[in-house]
Motif scaffolding. Structure first.
Motif, PDB file in Angstrom:
ATOM      1  N   PHE A  38      35.250  28.296  43.604  1.00 25.29           N
ATOM      2  CA  PHE A  38      34.471  28.848  42.108  1.00 25.29           C
ATOM      3  C   PHE A  38      34.419  28.089  40.774  1.00 25.29           C
ATOM      4  O   PHE A  38      33.795  27.771  40.156  1.00 25.29           O
ATOM      5  N   THR A  64      33.125  24.269  40.009  1.00 22.19           N
ATOM      6  CA  THR A  64      31.992  23.877  40.092  1.00 22.19           C
ATOM      7  C   THR A  64      31.502  23.459  39.015  1.00 22.19           C
ATOM      8  O   THR A  64      30.494  22.339  39.275  1.00 22.19           O
ATOM      9  N   VAL A  77      27.353  28.816  44.829  1.00 21.39           N
ATOM     10  CA  VAL A  77      27.864  29.249  43.653  1.00 21.39           C
ATOM     11  C   VAL A  77      27.158  30.808  43.430  1.00 21.39           C
ATOM     12  O   VAL A  77      27.563  31.718  43.081  1.00 21.39           O
ATOM     13  N   GLN A 108      28.694  33.051  46.127  1.00 24.07           N
ATOM     14  CA  GLN A 108      29.977  33.659  45.570  1.00 24.07           C
ATOM     15  C   GLN A 108      29.673  34.485  44.412  1.00 24.07           C
ATOM     16  O   GLN A 108      30.612  35.555  44.192  1.00 24.07           O
ATOM     17  N   TRP A 109      28.873  34.139  43.308  1.00 22.13           N
ATOM     18  CA  TRP A 109      28.546  35.075  42.297  1.00 22.13           C
ATOM     19  C   TRP A 109      28.048  36.452  42.599  1.00 22.13           C
ATOM     20  O   TRP A 109      28.696  37.423  42.232  1.00 22.13           O
ATOM     21  N   LYS A 117      31.398  38.500  43.825  1.00 22.59           N
ATOM     22  CA  LYS A 117      32.103  38.644  42.742  1.00 22.59           C
ATOM     23  C   LYS A 117      31.321  39.857  41.855  1.00 22.59           C
ATOM     24  O   LYS A 117      31.905  40.810  41.559  1.00 22.59           O
TER      25      LYS A 117
END
Ligand code: HEM
Length: 274
Positions: A137, A140, A235, A238-239, A242
């Protein structure tokens, strides 16, 4: 039966039995005109405190009680059961009063974010695993810059090699922004491949007018457009992974504080029985 399925069955049966017991007891109390609100309140606050303790458990994995996966199982089933206790406690109505409404909103948001997180933590990792490369992450921004530089280089090389500007013009018009800017917030909330498909279709249409040296560079642009889209998709997932936990945890502490305050005030107004 597989151990995973049998664990799920045992936990579900225990949860349903616990919830049925608390419901039956509350109904029985109300039928004999007794009060159940303090009792359901204590069960609810106990459940919320237990759920909040999962954060402590994650920070201090050396804590003696049971494994991390058992904690998570307990968290999920007690979290689900707490919704019924919450319903019983508020009498299945929207509560009155600023503090009570705030607690209800915080609780509902924590509950819903828990369900959403549970679904995402089960469904997003396999989607991430299907992508061609795994990206850290934090790297990126650097990879985005590399892809942008490579795309610019490919276009410049194409213009130099062929002397034609078709690919350069297409890049300036349609691809420059794609490679230079991060995606909009909407994409992170709901990532789709529509822009990728659109750009690839337009590039395919342009390819027909290109000379042989330009066509070769065009193939490289195709690959870069796909890589950039894969990166953005990764991304975004993954965003989500999180972000939901950040929201879920962010709701936990105000919920715990507001619930304790509500319990204390309830005792004060009930005749100082604290
Ligand atoms: C309603 C009250 C709830 C509270 C106060 C609460 C609180 C918490 C806390 C404090 C964490 C640890 C976060 C961290 O330190 O990273 C957590 C994680 C989690 N919660 Fe909840 N939770 C609630 C309900 C739920 C529900 C209903 C579910 C799902 C059915 C759920 C699913 C999860 C999951 C999947 C995790 C993360 C597991 C992991 O990736 O380690 N929670 N919750």
């Amino acid at each position: 039966m597989r151990p995973f399925a049998s664990r799920r069955l045992t936990n579900s049966v225990l949860t349903v039995a616990g919830v049925a017991g608390i419901t039956a007891w509350t109904v029985w109390q109300e039928n004999k005109l007794g009060r159940a609100d303090f009792h359901t309140g204590y069960v609810l606050i106990g459940a919320v405190l237990f759920l909040a303790c999962y954060n402590l458990r994650k920070k201090l994995p050396v804590l003696p009680w049971t494994t991390s996966s058992a904690w998570l199982q307990a968290h999920i089933y007690i979290g689900l059961a707490s919704a019924v206790v919450f319903g019983l406690h508020v009498g299945w109505k929207v509560p009155n009063g600023f503090l009570e409404i705030s607690i209800a909103v915080l609780y509902c948001l924590a509950f819903v974010s828990g369900i959403v997180g549970l679904i995402w933590t089960r469904t997003l990792p396999p989607q991430l695993a299907r992508l061609s490369e795994e990206i850290i992450f934090e790297r990126t921004a650097m990879i985005r810059a590399q892809l942008r530089d490579r795309a610019q280089r490919v276009v410049l090389e194409s213009v130099h090699a062929s002397g034609a500007t078709t690919l350069g013009e297409f890049y300036a018009e349609r691809l420059q922004e794609y490679f230079e800017r991060p995606r909009r917030l909407g994409y992170y909330l709901w990532p789709t491949n529509s822009l990728r498909r659109e750009l690839l279709a337009e590039l395919t249409a342009v390819r027909r007018y290109l000379s042989d040296p330009e066509q070769e560079k065009c193939e490289q642009l195709f690959a870069l457009v796909r890589r950039r889209d894969d990166l953005d998709f990764q991304v975004a997932l993954q965003w989500r992974l999180k972000g939901w936990l950040f929201v879920h945890l962010g709701l936990t502490y105000p919920l715990v504080l507001a619930s304790c305050l509500h319990g204390w005030l309830a005792h004060l107004f009930d005749g100082g029985a604290l």
